[in-house]
Design a protein around this motif. Structure first.
Motif, PDB file in Angstrom:
ATOM      1  N   GLY A  81       0.550  -1.130   0.113  1.00  0.00           N
ATOM      2  CA  GLY A  81       0.031  -0.064  -0.124  1.00  0.00           C
ATOM      3  C   GLY A  81       0.731   1.428   0.036  1.00  0.00           C
ATOM      4  O   GLY A  81       0.235   2.321   0.246  1.00  0.00           O
ATOM      5  N   THR A  82       2.046   1.162  -0.181  1.00  0.00           N
ATOM      6  CA  THR A  82       2.737   2.242  -0.396  1.00  0.00           C
ATOM      7  C   THR A  82       2.243   3.384  -1.345  1.00  0.00           C
ATOM      8  O   THR A  82       1.827   3.056  -2.523  1.00  0.00           O
ATOM      9  N   VAL A  83       2.018   4.626  -1.016  1.00  0.00           N
ATOM     10  CA  VAL A  83       1.520   5.651  -1.800  1.00  0.00           C
ATOM     11  C   VAL A  83       2.737   6.297  -2.599  1.00  0.00           C
ATOM     12  O   VAL A  83       3.506   6.866  -2.072  1.00  0.00           O
ATOM     13  N   THR A  84       2.394   6.244  -3.983  1.00  0.00           N
ATOM     14  CA  THR A  84       3.334   6.924  -4.753  1.00  0.00           C
ATOM     15  C   THR A  84       2.721   8.249  -5.631  1.00  0.00           C
ATOM     16  O   THR A  84       3.280   8.572  -6.530  1.00  0.00           O
ATOM     17  N   ASP A  85       1.736   8.997  -4.984  1.00  0.00           N
ATOM     18  CA  ASP A  85       1.300  10.094  -5.323  1.00  0.00           C
ATOM     19  C   ASP A  85       2.376  11.345  -5.510  1.00  0.00           C
ATOM     20  O   ASP A  85       2.371  11.963  -6.601  1.00  0.00           O
ATOM     21  N   ASP A  86       3.663  10.912  -5.063  1.00  0.00           N
ATOM     22  CA  ASP A  86       4.700  12.186  -4.890  1.00  0.00           C
ATOM     23  C   ASP A  86       5.916  11.512  -5.751  1.00  0.00           C
ATOM     24  O   ASP A  86       6.865  12.186  -5.645  1.00  0.00           O
ATOM     25  N   VAL A  87       5.524  10.572  -6.266  1.00  0.00           N
ATOM     26  CA  VAL A  87       6.665   9.955  -7.340  1.00  0.00           C
ATOM     27  C   VAL A  87       6.542  10.842  -8.532  1.00  0.00           C
ATOM     28  O   VAL A  87       5.648  10.464  -9.174  1.00  0.00           O
ATOM     29  N   GLU A  88       7.497  11.547  -8.885  1.00  0.00           N
ATOM     30  CA  GLU A  88       7.205  12.776  -9.936  1.00  0.00           C
ATOM     31  C   GLU A  88       7.858  11.793 -11.257  1.00  0.00           C
ATOM     32  O   GLU A  88       9.150  11.552 -11.288  1.00  0.00           O
ATOM     33  N   ARG A  89       7.275  11.986 -12.301  1.00  0.00           N
ATOM     34  CA  ARG A  89       7.689  11.236 -13.669  1.00  0.00           C
ATOM     35  C   ARG A  89       8.275  12.127 -14.475  1.00  0.00           C
ATOM     36  O   ARG A  89       7.329  12.951 -14.835  1.00  0.00           O
ATOM     37  N   VAL A  90       9.334  12.457 -14.684  1.00  0.00           N
ATOM     38  CA  VAL A  90      10.014  13.383 -15.633  1.00  0.00           C
ATOM     39  C   VAL A  90       9.949  12.981 -17.076  1.00  0.00           C
ATOM     40  O   VAL A  90      10.715  12.179 -17.376  1.00  0.00           O
ATOM     41  N   ALA A  91       9.107  13.594 -17.821  1.00  0.00           N
ATOM     42  CA  ALA A  91       9.062  13.366 -19.276  1.00  0.00           C
ATOM     43  C   ALA A  91      10.430  13.516 -19.905  1.00  0.00           C
ATOM     44  O   ALA A  91      11.204  14.530 -19.850  1.00  0.00           O
ATOM     45  N   GLY A  92      11.036  12.522 -20.676  1.00  0.00           N
ATOM     46  CA  GLY A  92      12.215  12.684 -21.428  1.00  0.00           C
ATOM     47  C   GLY A  92      13.354  12.350 -20.570  1.00  0.00           C
ATOM     48  O   GLY A  92      14.561  12.487 -20.969  1.00  0.00           O
ATOM     49  N   GLY A  93      13.012  12.161 -19.035  1.00  0.00           N
ATOM     50  CA  GLY A  93      14.270  12.200 -18.046  1.00  0.00           C
ATOM     51  C   GLY A  93      14.611  10.521 -17.910  1.00  0.00           C
ATOM     52  O   GLY A  93      13.912   9.648 -18.609  1.00  0.00           O
ATOM     53  N   ARG A  94      15.915  10.261 -17.254  1.00  0.00           N
ATOM     54  CA  ARG A  94      16.369   8.850 -17.105  1.00  0.00           C
ATOM     55  C   ARG A  94      16.262   8.648 -15.629  1.00  0.00           C
ATOM     56  O   ARG A  94      16.826   9.696 -14.876  1.00  0.00           O
ATOM     57  N   THR A  95      15.771   7.497 -15.127  1.00  0.00           N
ATOM     58  CA  THR A  95      15.887   7.178 -13.822  1.00  0.00           C
ATOM     59  C   THR A  95      17.312   7.285 -13.045  1.00  0.00           C
ATOM     60  O   THR A  95      18.277   6.900 -13.839  1.00  0.00           O
ATOM     61  N   PHE A  96      17.327   7.680 -11.915  1.00  0.00           N
ATOM     62  CA  PHE A  96      18.839   7.409 -11.092  1.00  0.00           C
ATOM     63  C   PHE A  96      19.445   6.135 -11.353  1.00  0.00           C
ATOM     64  O   PHE A  96      18.691   5.273 -11.178  1.00  0.00           O
ATOM     65  N   PHE A  97      20.636   6.132 -11.744  1.00  0.00           N
ATOM     66  CA  PHE A  97      21.328   4.898 -11.972  1.00  0.00           C
ATOM     67  C   PHE A  97      22.588   4.773 -10.939  1.00  0.00           C
ATOM     68  O   PHE A  97      23.471   5.953 -10.839  1.00  0.00           O
TER      69      PHE A  97
END
Ligand code: AMP
Length: 328
Positions: A81-97
């Motif tokens: 049930g972790t809430v992901t409303d504050d996970v921002e999807r950055v268009a054109g961006g790449r996830t931290f690696f």
């Protein structure tokens, strides 16, 4: 009506389970250990924290991801049930690696790559739900970002944070400013000594308690962890394991168990006694994390398995103090 602080809400509505907000990396990790390798798996400090803390409370994750972050990754993040409303999807961006390699002795790790990607321009804007959380964990990330989130969650009753040698080296002032606003610092023992310039962990923790912290937790990798408060010291070894596969995320999983337990006390003061019990939950959860790669083990963990290891830890570390006549 103006929003109530977490403290005021508790005073009005009495005790109830707390919510926990975590800000930190949501990542893809490449990891090599003596027991195998993964080229790309879900990781990140906030991810490991959330998987553990979600056993105790509702968790809200704050952090950015890129276009490459799939629905299956988001589903793992939403475990319990972790809430992901504050996970921002950055268009054109790449996830931290991040990529790292462990030596024969799994306590030593070399970072090969850190690609901040979407974190480079991340400016956290929290939803009302996240801002109103009672408990906040600032996972390892640039200390100015941690401070910004801490200031947005002004009403939180318990705030803990992690950091790493990188920020001690390149952002010491910002790190110190941030530490001075929280209740509990959870850091590797060597980093505590490096941060304060003190030669022992006890001396470092004592100095940090003087910065206004009410608790310091020294993580000691496979040797366990030690809690320092103004009242006392409490040390717990790591849970004994025959096989360790991948230690990545152990510290964040420990923090998830530790902070999650504190939050589940529904407003009870986080005394030395409460924090000592929280150490047992952190230790038990971290022991599962290291048994498999990445999030694999904790994602399918059960509450019965956690309870069994907490009980084992209690049995294995308690002894009766029967005096004996000492010579001399
Ligand atoms: P731990 O093993 O507890 O130190 O945590 C490792 C996790 O932290 C990995 O999943 C990485 O994605 C993440 N990580 C590694 N380096 C950084 C960094 N500089 N900033 C934020 N997260 C990081």
């Amino acid at each position: 009506m103006a929003a109530l602080t977490a403290r005021a809400r508790r005073a009005l509505y009495g005790s109830r389970p707390m919510s926990v907000t975590v800000v930190g990396s949501i990542a893809f990790d490449a990891v090599r250990t003596p027991f195998g390798a993964r080229e790309r798996m879900l990781g990140g400090a906030a991810t490991h924290f959330a998987l553990a803390a979600s056993f105790f409370d509702e968790v809200r994750v704050v952090g950015p991801v890129g276009d490459d972050f799939g629905e299956e990754d988001m589903a793992i993040l939403r475990t319990r049930g972790t809430v992901t409303d504050d996970v921002e999807r950055v268009a054109g961006g790449r996830t931290f690696f991040w990529s790292g390699e462990y030596g024969e002795n799994l306590n030593s790790r070399e970072t090969i790559t850190t690609e901040l990607n979407v974190f480079e321009h991340f400016d956290p804007k929290l939803s009302e739900g996240a801002r109103e959380s009672d408990v906040l964990f600032l996972a390892n990330i640039q200390p100015d970002l941690q401070l910004k989130v801490r200031e947005e969650c002004a009403g939180a009753s318990f705030v803990a944070m992690d950091s790493m040698d990188l920020w001690i080296n390149i952002a010491r002032d910002a790190l110190e400013r941030t530490i001075r606003t929280v209740d509990c610092l959870i850091l590797n023992d060597e980093e505590l000594e490096m941060l304060t310039g003190r030669p022992t962990t006890l001396a470092a923790a004592t100095e940090l308690l003087g910065w206004g912290l009410s608790a310091v937790v020294a993580k000691q990798g496979k040797y366990g962890a030690t809690l320092y408060t103004a009242d006392d010291v409490f040390a717990l070894p790591a849970y004994p394991l025959e096989h360790v596969v991948d230690p990545t995320g152990a510290g964040d999983t420990f923090a998830g168990g530790f902070v999650g337990y504190v939050a589940a006390q529904s407003g009870e003061e986080p005394t030395h006694e409460v924090l000592s019990r929280a150490m047992a939950y952190g230790t038990a959860l971290a022991s599962f994390n290291v048994e498999e790669f990445g999030t694999e083990r904790v994602a399918r963990l059960t509450s019965e398995e956690i309870a069994a290891r907490v009980s084992d830890l209690h049995r294995m570390t308690a002894f009766s103090e029967t005096p004996v006549a000492l010579r001399g």
